[in-house]
Motif scaffolding. Structure first.
Motif, PDB file in Angstrom:
ATOM      1  N   SER A 292      38.241   8.214  28.322  1.00  0.00           N
ATOM      2  CA  SER A 292      38.938   7.006  27.854  1.00  0.00           C
ATOM      3  C   SER A 292      39.494   7.208  26.452  1.00  0.00           C
ATOM      4  O   SER A 292      40.640   6.829  26.160  1.00  0.00           O
ATOM      5  N   LEU A 293      38.700   7.810  25.575  1.00  0.00           N
ATOM      6  CA  LEU A 293      39.163   8.083  24.209  1.00  0.00           C
ATOM      7  C   LEU A 293      40.347   9.042  24.227  1.00  0.00           C
ATOM      8  O   LEU A 293      41.328   8.849  23.503  1.00  0.00           O
ATOM      9  N   MET A 294      40.268  10.075  25.050  1.00  0.00           N
ATOM     10  CA  MET A 294      41.363  11.038  25.128  1.00  0.00           C
ATOM     11  C   MET A 294      42.646  10.385  25.640  1.00  0.00           C
ATOM     12  O   MET A 294      43.741  10.635  25.125  1.00  0.00           O
ATOM     13  N   GLU A 295      42.515   9.559  26.664  1.00  0.00           N
ATOM     14  CA  GLU A 295      43.689   8.861  27.179  1.00  0.00           C
ATOM     15  C   GLU A 295      44.268   7.919  26.130  1.00  0.00           C
ATOM     16  O   GLU A 295      45.488   7.825  25.972  1.00  0.00           O
ATOM     17  N   ALA A 296      43.394   7.224  25.412  1.00  0.00           N
ATOM     18  CA  ALA A 296      43.846   6.310  24.364  1.00  0.00           C
ATOM     19  C   ALA A 296      44.618   7.064  23.286  1.00  0.00           C
ATOM     20  O   ALA A 296      45.705   6.642  22.868  1.00  0.00           O
ATOM     21  N   MET A 297      44.077   8.189  22.840  1.00  0.00           N
ATOM     22  CA  MET A 297      44.732   8.956  21.778  1.00  0.00           C
ATOM     23  C   MET A 297      46.057   9.533  22.239  1.00  0.00           C
ATOM     24  O   MET A 297      46.994   9.662  21.442  1.00  0.00           O
ATOM     25  N   SER A 298      46.174   9.876  23.520  1.00  0.00           N
ATOM     26  CA  SER A 298      47.429  10.440  24.019  1.00  0.00           C
ATOM     27  C   SER A 298      48.570   9.439  23.951  1.00  0.00           C
ATOM     28  O   SER A 298      49.741   9.822  23.948  1.00  0.00           O
ATOM     29  N   THR A 299      48.251   8.146  23.885  1.00  0.00           N
ATOM     30  CA  THR A 299      49.283   7.104  23.782  1.00  0.00           C
ATOM     31  C   THR A 299      49.523   6.678  22.334  1.00  0.00           C
ATOM     32  O   THR A 299      50.391   5.857  22.072  1.00  0.00           O
ATOM     33  N   GLY A 300      48.722   7.209  21.406  1.00  0.00           N
ATOM     34  CA  GLY A 300      48.844   6.823  20.005  1.00  0.00           C
ATOM     35  C   GLY A 300      47.973   5.662  19.608  1.00  0.00           C
ATOM     36  O   GLY A 300      48.013   5.221  18.454  1.00  0.00           O
ATOM     37  N   LEU A 301      47.172   5.129  20.535  1.00  0.00           N
ATOM     38  CA  LEU A 301      46.245   4.056  20.159  1.00  0.00           C
ATOM     39  C   LEU A 301      45.304   4.551  19.069  1.00  0.00           C
ATOM     40  O   LEU A 301      44.755   5.652  19.154  1.00  0.00           O
ATOM     41  N   ILE A 302      45.110   3.736  18.047  1.00  0.00           N
ATOM     42  CA  ILE A 302      44.201   4.094  16.949  1.00  0.00           C
ATOM     43  C   ILE A 302      42.776   3.851  17.406  1.00  0.00           C
ATOM     44  O   ILE A 302      42.416   2.728  17.759  1.00  0.00           O
ATOM     45  N   PRO A 303      41.931   4.890  17.425  1.00  0.00           N
ATOM     46  CA  PRO A 303      40.574   4.711  17.941  1.00  0.00           C
ATOM     47  C   PRO A 303      39.625   4.083  16.923  1.00  0.00           C
ATOM     48  O   PRO A 303      39.570   4.497  15.766  1.00  0.00           O
ATOM     49  N   ILE A 304      38.892   3.072  17.371  1.00  0.00           N
ATOM     50  CA  ILE A 304      37.818   2.464  16.587  1.00  0.00           C
ATOM     51  C   ILE A 304      36.554   2.659  17.422  1.00  0.00           C
ATOM     52  O   ILE A 304      36.272   1.882  18.335  1.00  0.00           O
ATOM     53  N   VAL A 305      35.829   3.729  17.124  1.00  0.00           N
ATOM     54  CA  VAL A 305      34.685   4.119  17.952  1.00  0.00           C
ATOM     55  C   VAL A 305      33.505   4.490  17.057  1.00  0.00           C
ATOM     56  O   VAL A 305      33.621   4.515  15.827  1.00  0.00           O
ATOM     57  N   CYS A 306      32.390   4.828  17.682  1.00  0.00           N
ATOM     58  CA  CYS A 306      31.141   5.037  16.937  1.00  0.00           C
ATOM     59  C   CYS A 306      31.039   6.427  16.313  1.00  0.00           C
ATOM     60  O   CYS A 306      31.597   7.406  16.810  1.00  0.00           O
ATOM     61  N   ASP A 307      30.286   6.468  15.243  1.00  0.00           N
ATOM     62  CA  ASP A 307      30.061   7.706  14.500  1.00  0.00           C
ATOM     63  C   ASP A 307      28.941   8.491  15.175  1.00  0.00           C
ATOM     64  O   ASP A 307      27.792   8.510  14.726  1.00  0.00           O
ATOM     65  N   ILE A 308      29.298   9.135  16.292  1.00  0.00           N
ATOM     66  CA  ILE A 308      28.357   9.992  17.011  1.00  0.00           C
ATOM     67  C   ILE A 308      28.928  11.404  17.032  1.00  0.00           C
ATOM     68  O   ILE A 308      30.112  11.617  16.755  1.00  0.00           O
ATOM     69  N   GLN A 309      28.095  12.356  17.374  1.00  0.00           N
ATOM     70  CA  GLN A 309      28.453  13.763  17.204  1.00  0.00           C
ATOM     71  C   GLN A 309      29.763  14.140  17.881  1.00  0.00           C
ATOM     72  O   GLN A 309      30.603  14.821  17.289  1.00  0.00           O
TER      73      GLN A 309
END
Length: 229
Positions: A142-159
């Motif tokens: 989901s994060l990868m798909e979001a970034m491929s569209t330019g969506l700015i990710p707001i996600v957790c600070d995990i490894q």
């Protein structure tokens, strides 16, 4: 092949070490799935996914797409969002055990259920941010798909998501969500032009780091077997 650690990560790690005794290759989709060092027979072939659409820099809306389960922190996201609902809209795409409960409890959030790619692209074209409160992720599709569209990710600070801070200087949510309000407020009050610049950075990073690597990684893993691919 193992996609993620799931609920019993230590047990699955031991099982996959056992599999190594019988299997030629054990494939993981991310090197950060296990906290312990994987054995030499574990090979990494990272997920790859993309959507052919663009996000909207003039929007103050956010989208989450994925499973609606407690393990994904969707209930936490809905609760935390209430302080910021006056600044934009939260769109939640996906299905799961929490769907009916959350849709009833939070009428100010847009719940779509499961959508196909074309329908999801329509939602993304009207939002600026991808948000997730999941604190257990490997390489998130989901994060990868979001970034491929330019969506700015707001996600957790995990490894597995540290690269967003290290490479793109994006703020990440603490695992206790103590900084959720400040991060969300900062982004939603940002002007369109800085958002547009960040979106392009995110999209460029996705293109250079995520897209086109999957097939080559599989070829390298299969090459020593001498089998056709």
């Amino acid at each position: 092949m193992l996609h993620g650690p799931g609920k019993y990560s230590k047990l699955i790690f031991l099982l996959h070490k056992l599999f190594n005794s019988y299997c030629y290759r054990v494939i993981l989709v991310n090197s950060n799935i296990f906290s312990a060092n994987a054995c030499n027979a574990f090979h990494i072939i990272e997920n790859e996914s993309a959507l052919d659409t663009y996000s909207n820099p003039s929007s103050t809306d956010l989208v989450y797409f994925g499973r609606l389960e407690k393990s994904k922190g969707v209930d936490v996201l809905c609760q935390l969002w209430q302080k910021h609902a006056h600044l934009g809209s939260l769109h939640i795409v996906g299905d799961g055990s929490l769907f009916d409960t959350l849709k009833t409890q939070y009428p100010n959030i847009h719940f779509y259920g499961a959508l196909n790619h074309d329908q999801l692209k329509m939602v993304i074209s009207n939002v600026a941010f991808y948000v997730s409160c999941s604190i257990r992720e490997g390489k998130s599709l989901s994060l990868m798909e979001a970034m491929s569209t330019g969506l700015i990710p707001i996600v957790c600070d995990i490894q597995s998501q540290h690269f967003l801070k290290q490479d793109l200087d994006l703020p990440l949510l603490h695992e206790d969500f103590a900084n959720f309000d400040s991060v969300i407020s900062t982004w939603l009050n940002q002007k369109d032009e800085p958002k547009k610049i960040t979106m392009q950075k995110v999209k460029n990073y996705s293109k250079t780091h995520f897209q086109g690597n999957w097939a080559n990684q599989w070829r390298e893993v299969l090459k020593p077997t001498g089998k056709p691919y």
